[in-house]
Write an enzyme that holds these catalytic residues in place. Structure first.
Site, PDB file in Angstrom:
ATOM      1  N   ASN A   7       1.170  -1.277   0.363  1.00 14.33           N
ATOM      2  CA  ASN A   7      -0.086  -0.086  -0.146  1.00 14.33           C
ATOM      3  C   ASN A   7       0.665   1.189   0.418  1.00 14.33           C
ATOM      4  OD1 ASN A   7      -1.809   2.375   0.950  1.00 14.33           O
ATOM      5  ND2 ASN A   7      -2.921   1.240   2.465  1.00 14.33           N
ATOM      6  N   ARG A  91      -2.917  -2.463  -3.371  1.00 13.69           N
ATOM      7  CA  ARG A  91      -3.896  -1.008  -2.864  1.00 13.69           C
ATOM      8  C   ARG A  91      -3.558  -0.189  -4.157  1.00 13.69           C
ATOM      9  NH1 ARG A  91      -4.909   2.977   1.382  1.00 13.69           N
ATOM     10  NH2 ARG A  91      -7.297   3.913   0.707  1.00 13.69           N
ATOM     11  N   HIS A 180     -12.673   3.637  -0.315  1.00 13.55           N
ATOM     12  CA  HIS A 180     -12.976   2.688   0.785  1.00 13.55           C
ATOM     13  C   HIS A 180     -13.994   0.831   0.231  1.00 13.55           C
ATOM     14  CE1 HIS A 180     -12.561   5.645   4.571  1.00 13.55           C
ATOM     15  NE2 HIS A 180     -11.240   5.207   3.927  1.00 13.55           N
ATOM     16  N   HIS A 208     -17.618   3.246   8.364  1.00 13.79           N
ATOM     17  CA  HIS A 208     -16.290   2.562   8.015  1.00 13.79           C
ATOM     18  C   HIS A 208     -15.553   3.996   8.781  1.00 13.79           C
ATOM     19  CE1 HIS A 208     -11.705   1.548   6.693  1.00 13.79           C
ATOM     20  NE2 HIS A 208     -11.630   3.087   7.265  1.00 13.79           N
ATOM     21  N   GLY A 210     -12.937   6.342  10.355  1.00 17.05           N
ATOM     22  CA  GLY A 210     -11.216   6.420  10.521  1.00 17.05           C
ATOM     23  C   GLY A 210     -10.622   7.547  10.670  1.00 17.05           C
ATOM     24  N   ASN A 211      -9.762   7.824   9.868  1.00 17.48           N
ATOM     25  CA  ASN A 211      -9.229   9.514   9.672  1.00 17.48           C
ATOM     26  C   ASN A 211     -10.437  10.129   8.529  1.00 17.48           C
ATOM     27  OD1 ASN A 211      -7.631   9.722  11.522  1.00 17.48           O
ATOM     28  ND2 ASN A 211      -6.011   8.907  10.796  1.00 17.48           N
ATOM     29  N   ARG A 241     -11.376  15.859   6.710  1.00 19.23           N
ATOM     30  CA  ARG A 241     -12.523  16.762   6.032  1.00 19.23           C
ATOM     31  C   ARG A 241     -13.464  16.971   6.561  1.00 19.23           C
ATOM     32  NH1 ARG A 241     -10.858  11.221   2.754  1.00 19.23           N
ATOM     33  NH2 ARG A 241      -8.632  10.749   3.250  1.00 19.23           N
ATOM     34  N   ASP A 283      -7.906  14.061  15.719  1.00 15.63           N
ATOM     35  CA  ASP A 283      -7.865  12.144  16.879  1.00 15.63           C
ATOM     36  C   ASP A 283      -8.632  12.576  17.627  1.00 15.63           C
ATOM     37  OD1 ASP A 283      -5.745  10.088  17.571  1.00 15.63           O
ATOM     38  OD2 ASP A 283      -7.560  10.085  18.575  1.00 15.63           O
ATOM     39  N   ARG A 285      -9.908  10.325  19.859  1.00 22.29           N
ATOM     40  CA  ARG A 285      -9.681   9.615  21.450  1.00 22.29           C
ATOM     41  C   ARG A 285      -9.059  11.670  22.159  1.00 22.29           C
ATOM     42  NH1 ARG A 285      -4.976   5.355  20.100  1.00 22.29           N
ATOM     43  NH2 ARG A 285      -5.003   6.496  18.093  1.00 22.29           N
ATOM     44  N   GLY A 331     -10.824   2.132  12.141  1.00 20.90           N
ATOM     45  CA  GLY A 331     -10.557   2.901  14.425  1.00 20.90           C
ATOM     46  C   GLY A 331     -11.186   3.128  15.185  1.00 20.90           C
ATOM     47  N   GLY A 333     -14.863   3.168  14.462  1.00 19.46           N
ATOM     48  CA  GLY A 333     -15.784   2.045  14.214  1.00 19.46           C
ATOM     49  C   GLY A 333     -16.009   0.883  15.292  1.00 19.46           C
ATOM     50  N   GLU A 334     -14.350   0.594  15.206  1.00 25.97           N
ATOM     51  CA  GLU A 334     -13.883  -0.604  15.968  1.00 25.97           C
ATOM     52  C   GLU A 334     -13.597  -0.655  17.837  1.00 25.97           C
ATOM     53  OE1 GLU A 334     -10.423  -2.319  14.167  1.00 25.97           O
ATOM     54  OE2 GLU A 334     -11.525  -1.845  11.823  1.00 25.97           O
ATOM     55  N   GLU A 385      -8.410  -5.190   5.014  1.00 25.53           N
ATOM     56  CA  GLU A 385      -8.106  -4.787   3.629  1.00 25.53           C
ATOM     57  C   GLU A 385      -7.269  -5.297   2.828  1.00 25.53           C
ATOM     58  OE1 GLU A 385      -8.182  -0.509   4.894  1.00 25.53           O
ATOM     59  OE2 GLU A 385      -9.065   0.509   3.412  1.00 25.53           O
TER      60      GLU A 385
HETATM   61  P1  ADP Z   1      -7.175   5.859   8.928  1.00 21.56           P
HETATM   62  O1  ADP Z   1      -8.684   5.941   8.111  1.00 21.56           O
HETATM   63  O2  ADP Z   1      -5.567   6.340   9.257  1.00 21.56           O
HETATM   64  O3  ADP Z   1      -6.622   4.502   8.744  1.00 21.56           O
HETATM   65  P2  ADP Z   1      -8.051   5.138  11.592  1.00 21.56           P
HETATM   66  O4  ADP Z   1      -8.847   3.358  10.988  1.00 21.56           O
HETATM   67  O5  ADP Z   1      -6.520   4.201  12.337  1.00 21.56           O
HETATM   68  O6  ADP Z   1      -6.927   5.455  10.349  1.00 21.56           O
HETATM   69  O7  ADP Z   1      -8.764   5.118  12.404  1.00 21.56           O
HETATM   70  C1  ADP Z   1      -7.737   6.198  13.546  1.00 21.56           C
HETATM   71  C2  ADP Z   1      -9.449   7.086  14.208  1.00 21.56           C
HETATM   72  O8  ADP Z   1      -9.772   5.829  15.400  1.00 21.56           O
HETATM   73  C3  ADP Z   1      -8.354   8.519  15.081  1.00 21.56           C
HETATM   74  O9  ADP Z   1      -9.467   9.433  15.113  1.00 21.56           O
HETATM   75  C4  ADP Z   1      -8.328   7.312  16.175  1.00 21.56           C
HETATM   76  O10 ADP Z   1      -8.322   8.359  17.575  1.00 21.56           O
HETATM   77  C5  ADP Z   1      -8.940   6.274  16.700  1.00 21.56           C
HETATM   78  N1  ADP Z   1      -9.273   5.217  17.545  1.00 21.56           N
HETATM   79  C6  ADP Z   1      -8.494   4.009  17.317  1.00 21.56           C
HETATM   80  N2  ADP Z   1      -8.332   3.842  18.479  1.00 21.56           N
HETATM   81  C7  ADP Z   1      -9.345   4.119  19.202  1.00 21.56           C
HETATM   82  C8  ADP Z   1      -9.901   4.080  20.622  1.00 21.56           C
HETATM   83  N3  ADP Z   1      -9.084   2.412  21.408  1.00 21.56           N
HETATM   84  N4  ADP Z   1     -11.239   4.233  20.860  1.00 21.56           N
HETATM   85  C9  ADP Z   1     -11.323   5.834  19.993  1.00 21.56           C
HETATM   86  N5  ADP Z   1     -11.417   6.055  19.206  1.00 21.56           N
HETATM   87  C10 ADP Z   1      -9.906   5.340  18.692  1.00 21.56           C
END
Ligand code: ADP
Length: 402
Positions: A7, A91, A180, A208, A210-211, A241, A283, A285, A331, A333-334, A385
């Site tokens: 990737n 990818r 995605h 999905h 994440g960032n 974004r 972020d 968190r 990140g 969602g999980e 992925e």
């Molecule tokens: P990318 O789109 O860059 O692959 P990720 O899927 O790694 O991003 O997601 C990043 C996001 O996931 C960040 O906003 C981060 O704060 C959040 N994240 C990662 N771990 C946790 C956690 N344990 N609790 C809450 N949010 C988390």
């Protein structure tokens, strides 16, 4: 079959090396800061042991040389020679209208991919650099491209067109492509596998988060709509974004701030979203932590983030005429039980009900988190992925050389 999944980003290369038949990841790692000071390769062996190599990694080709070098090295490697790599899966972010599924890379395909550089200027050129590098370093190893856009090829025209003059679609390919796709496909299939249902019989929404973040409506195993559009800036609120915004506001800001298209693009792609609203971080968190302490803009960011997802879930349930399965991945969602709760609150009328005993504290694990008797199965499915790319690559190469 041993498959290397690559990737390539603008300044990084992530990799995973699979032995699919044995269900093993033999090694993985990342090259970072390509073309910058302090570039390095972080390699992780199957045992979990990590090794760091610092060096002048001036371009993607040198980055790939580092990766091939460490994979075949006596001390840290996992193969005796590069001949043991049976195939490489890449990818590739944009496959335009041409590629509706993963494809064996020929010169013709590479030529076709060049055309999409304009459509995805940040992503596709580095993807191609990786393909060229491997082609020159291991010319006999078959390579496969797996596209982020491919899964969304099944979107009907009324979902993928913008209401603008048709000539612009014809001239420049201005339409919604969605991204995605590999993740949406993987988690929706995996959710069906866990539930023991046939994907072709259910209505699924995958989120999905994440960032980058996007939602997808999947009816009978096919994407019928998704929140990202011509570029990944449309749709949900993301780390940096904006997601959906009135284009009237965009041109107004450009006028008032006297900025051109480049600066506007940076503004809406890099300085907006959670970062723009909160003013402190992209972020989730960090935003959560500040919101818990009462920071008003962070509280607003969290509310806006959840609300936008909720609206898309409602819209997609309407688009599909119902909903059977709701999946959280990425990140956030999980890992974020609070986000999952915030998104699902008020959606009981759709049959979405979370069981907090199952949701609270759940991080990065497959699980049904909905109440047992609720109409919709709400689930967490960590995305993978890389595995999906490895499987597609194996299937294509096996078919080709059988
Ligand atoms: P990318 O789109 O860059 O692959 P990720 O899927 O790694 O991003 O997601 C990043 C996001 O996931 C960040 O906003 C981060 O704060 C959040 N994240 C990662 N771990 C946790 C956690 N344990 N609790 C809450 N949010 C988390």
């Amino acid at each position: 079959m041993k498959i290397l999944v690559i990737n390539c980003g603008s300044s990084s290369i992530k990799y995973q090396f699979y032995s699919l038949s044995e269900n093993r990841i033999l090694a993985k790692g990342i090259v970072e800061k390509i073309g910058m000071k302090g570039s390095f390769l972080k390699h992780e062996k199957e045992s979990g042991q990590k090794v760091l190599f610092e060096g002048e990694i001036l371009d993607h080709k040198i980055g790939i040389e580092y990766i091939l070098g460490v994979l075949s090295s006596v001390k840290h490697g996992c193969i005796g020679s590069l001949n043991e790599i049976n195939a490489v899966g890449h990818r590739v972010v944009h496959g335009g209208e041409e590629f509706s599924e993963s494809v064996f890379i020929t010169d013709e395909v590479m030529h076709a991919l060049e055309k999409f550089n304009e459509l995805a200027p940040l992503h596709n050129p580095p993807n191609l650099k990786g393909i060229y590098a491997l082609k020159s370093l291991v010319p006999d190893v078959p390579q496969v491209a797996v596209f982020d856009t491919a899964f969304h090829h099944t979107m009907p025209q009324h979902a993928f067109m913008y209401a603008i003059p048709h000539a612009l679609y014809k001239k420049y390919g201005i339409r919604r492509y969605g991204f995605h796709g590999t993740s949406h496909k993987y988690v929706s299939n995996r959710a069906c596998e866990i539930l023991g249902v046939d994907p072709s019989t259910v209505k699924v929404i995958t989120c999905h988060l994440g960032n980058g973040a996007s939602a997808c409506a999947i009816r009978n195993g096919k994407s019928i709509d998704t929140s990202m559009g011509f570029t990944p800036v449309e749709g949900l609120i993301m780390g940096t974004r904006s997601g959906d915004i009135d284009m009237g506001a965009v041109t107004y800001i450009m006028d008032k701030e006297r900025i051109g298209t480049k600066s506007a693009s940076t503004l809406f792609n890099k300085h907006s979203g959670l970062l723009g609203i909160s003013g402190i971080s992209s972020d989730s968190r960090e935003i959560r932590a500040a919101a818990d302490k009462g920071d008003e803009r962070c509280l607003l960011a969290v509310k806006m983030f959840d609300y936008r997802i909720k609206k898309y879930i409602g819209a997609y349930a309407a688009a599909m005429g119902g909903l059977d399965v709701l999946v959280f991945t990425g990140g956030i969602g999980e890992n974020s039980d609070i986000t999952r709760t915030g998104v699902c609150e008020g959606l009981e009328f759709l049959g979405i009900e979370i069981d907090q005993n199952l949701n609270e504290g759940l991080r990065g694990e497959e699980r049904i988190i909905g109440k047992r008797d609720s109409r919709v199965k709400v689930m967490v499915v960590p995305t993978n992925e890389e595995l999906m790319i490895a499987i597609d690559t194996q299937n294509i190469v096996t078919e080709l050389f059988k």
